[in-house]
Design an enzyme around this catalytic site. Structure first.
Site, PDB file in Angstrom:
ATOM      1  N   ARG A   1      18.816  16.043  22.113  1.00 23.95           N
ATOM      2  CA  ARG A   1      19.168  16.328  23.554  1.00 23.95           C
ATOM      3  C   ARG A   1      17.729  16.364  24.322  1.00 23.95           C
ATOM      4  O   ARG A   1      16.217  17.434  23.571  1.00 23.95           O
ATOM      5  CB  ARG A   1      19.261  17.453  23.335  1.00 23.95           C
ATOM      6  CG  ARG A   1      20.932  17.667  23.270  1.00 23.95           C
ATOM      7  CD  ARG A   1      21.926  17.063  24.443  1.00 23.95           C
ATOM      8  NE  ARG A   1      23.604  16.845  24.419  1.00 23.95           N
ATOM      9  CZ  ARG A   1      23.747  16.306  24.583  1.00 23.95           C
ATOM     10  NH1 ARG A   1      23.516  14.972  25.095  1.00 23.95           N
ATOM     11  NH2 ARG A   1      25.337  16.150  24.929  1.00 23.95           N
TER      12      ARG A   1
ATOM     13  N   HIS B   1      19.427   7.756  29.458  1.00 25.23           N
ATOM     14  CA  HIS B   1      21.027   8.166  28.672  1.00 25.23           C
ATOM     15  C   HIS B   1      21.626   7.526  28.528  1.00 25.23           C
ATOM     16  O   HIS B   1      23.150   7.602  28.518  1.00 25.23           O
ATOM     17  CB  HIS B   1      21.397   9.648  29.076  1.00 25.23           C
ATOM     18  CG  HIS B   1      21.767  11.039  28.214  1.00 25.23           C
ATOM     19  ND1 HIS B   1      21.754  11.811  28.316  1.00 25.23           N
ATOM     20  CD2 HIS B   1      22.439  10.429  27.177  1.00 25.23           C
ATOM     21  CE1 HIS B   1      22.214  12.822  27.500  1.00 25.23           C
ATOM     22  NE2 HIS B   1      22.874  11.329  26.134  1.00 25.23           N
TER      23      HIS B   1
ATOM     24  N   GLU C   1      18.233  16.027  33.787  1.00 20.42           N
ATOM     25  CA  GLU C   1      19.195  14.739  33.456  1.00 20.42           C
ATOM     26  C   GLU C   1      19.737  14.261  35.026  1.00 20.42           C
ATOM     27  O   GLU C   1      20.552  15.921  35.524  1.00 20.42           O
ATOM     28  CB  GLU C   1      19.606  13.951  33.153  1.00 20.42           C
ATOM     29  CG  GLU C   1      18.963  13.761  31.246  1.00 20.42           C
ATOM     30  CD  GLU C   1      19.702  13.709  30.273  1.00 20.42           C
ATOM     31  OE1 GLU C   1      20.914  12.884  30.211  1.00 20.42           O
ATOM     32  OE2 GLU C   1      19.117  13.517  28.967  1.00 20.42           O
TER      33      GLU C   1
END
Lengths: 332, 332
Positions: free
Chosen positions: B245, B293, B274
């Site tokens: 994360r 991601h 993000e």
């Protein structure tokens, strides 16, 4: 060929224009020579770093190590005792071999790239499968687009050129679970290829390629072996890797397909013109990653290369056959 | 818990703001349900894609599948029959679990990332070892600098977080011949780690790290677990990967070291914010590669996720223990 009492006269010429020449420093060469028991007494080593000094040395040289490029036809005429030229790279395209007299043997550094070939091939294949060309392009554009990826296991790679580099690449591909289609001039079967095909059927092979990995040496016949037609035969999901020689691939044709989204990406370690000039359009081609002819260049390359050479010198002195003889007609 | 005659009431909420929601289309969910013999008759599935529809459905729902984020404390109050929430990601940090009533079970998608974790970890480790961060930066600057590379075999990776992601990463690392130092909260031994250390000794571990690979989930304790001090403990040849994360790593501190040449490179799949905003400085940080991601996000993620869920539904209906229970106190 050698007078058993006189030491073998070996001359090492390092082309001052060649990027790797600094790695062949005289002391380094002597250090490696000294790893070979008794060899120092059997050979006379001399060095030059410019053509004037080279000319003076050529009169007596029986063996020439060549780091970089040189006009060999001219050299042979000026070196009456020359019997053997060793070239410190795998590709011998920098040297016009067909102008050499027949009594001069040529050897090269084939096989010295094995470990790096495997690791860099694995890196480039994984980068293509993990959409790194796309992500790097997005990064340049400051754009974030999450993308679903697919497992590499079970996909297909076409390896063009199944010599030493192709074998290393095939080993990497099998390690990743890829199906390997090996394409070579002859099309003869290869233990690491699931399917082997001759170069005349390249377009057929490419129709099912997730990846094309080019390892071909440069010869008159391999120039633009991969051009617009071959690239058009690939599916749009396909990616291209070149670790052989730049001119084997028509980079302009590749760039056009990448810009049009007709191929997914490319990792090119070699280019027709190197260093890639600052004004080259390929620095910013969409989904094209440039690695500066480094993929197969490792920190231990030069010592390993010299060890190989001196082991060959021992064979020469003992009248045993040399390893890595280059076929001067085929060019590899 | 269930009335054996009435079908189990399952509601699927897909957060319209969540990027992956489009992959959980209603028909796709029903298609996967139909792969399970006889399951359609034992459950009643309903769907919502906005909070108003969700509210109406919550009155009757016993099971809630959550795709994206939601204020769960509020949901629990409005869903009197709710007994089980399934979260379709591995990280559950989007949901404040501590506000849930104790009788509500929570499960997640842990383990669904296994194949991707291995492949992306291998990709990122090889990219760092093959100087791709450096080469991509050079490409942006239209600069060609040939660089000698080193074999990855025998180098050392510190894996921070030895849960499902850490295990996948360790498997990739062993495959590449790396020495693995596994760092976890407890420091307990792990079969894939050559050395296991508790997080309190992270800086000691990092002193010999060629690579640091972060897989930690986000909890109050893991925020900035890797900050300026930890990064300063790494050698300059070190590279950093984050697939856990974003907020676990102090990206500003990392960027500072990269710009100063005090670390060799980084591949970051996750960021504190993000999508990374267009004006983020990290798009152009030297030797930093951004993957949006996507590293662990594969095309088969959703079907596999739904198959896992429906298999768990069968366990629930048969009063067997659920798989992938989340400890709501620990947060993973």
């Amino acid at each position: 060929m050698t007078d058993s009492t006189a030491p073998l006269n070996i001359h090492i010429y390092t082309d001052p224009e060649f990027r790797q020449s600094r790695d062949f420093a005289d002391e380094r060469v002597l250090g490696i020579r000294d790893e070979f028991d008794g060899l120092a007494a059997r050979i006379a080593l001399s060095f030059s770093h410019d053509e004037a000094s080279l000319n003076a040395a050529l009169t007596d040289a029986e063996v020439l190590i060549l780091v970089g490029s040189l006009d060999l036809a001219d050299v042979a005429a000026r070196a009456p005792k020359l019997r053997w030229i060793h070239i410190t790279s795998a590709g011998v395209d920098r040297i016009p071999l067909d102008r050499l007299p027949e009594h001069v043997l040529v050897t090269n550094a084939k096989g010295n790239h094995e470990v790096r070939t495997r690791e860099f091939s694995m890196t480039a294949l994984l980068m293509l499968n993990n959409r790194l060309p796309d992500f790097v392009t997005q990064q340049r554009e400051k754009r974030w687009a999450q993308t679903a990826l697919e497992p590499i296991d079970g996909k297909t790679v076409v390896i063009l050129g199944m010599g030493a580099l192709g074998s290393g690449a095939a080993r990497a591909a099998k390690h990743l679970g890829l199906k390997v289609i090996g394409v070579s001039r002859s099309g003869r079967e290869h233990e690491l290829a699931d399917i082997s095909m001759p170069q005349s059927e390249l377009k057929t092979a490419l129709a099912e390629a997730d990846f094309l990995l080019i390892t071909l040496p440069l010869t008159p016949e391999t120039r633009h072996a991969v051009g617009a037609e071959e690239l058009a035969a690939m599916p749009e999901r396909g990616g291209v890797i070149n670790i052989g020689r730049g001119p084997v691939l028509d980079v302009a044709a590749l760039a056009e397909r990448l810009e049009a989204g007709k191929l997914r990406g490319a990792v090119l370690d070699v280019f027709p013109e190197e260093p890639l000039p600052a004004d080259s359009p390929y620095w910013t081609t969409r989904n094209l990653i440039v690695t500066p002819h480094s993929g197969l260049y490792d920190a231990d390359y030069v010592p390993r290369c010299l060890r190989f050479f001196f082991a060959n010198v021992e064979r020469y002195l003992d009248d045993r056959p040399l390893e890595n003889r280059v076929d001067t007609a085929l060019g590899y």
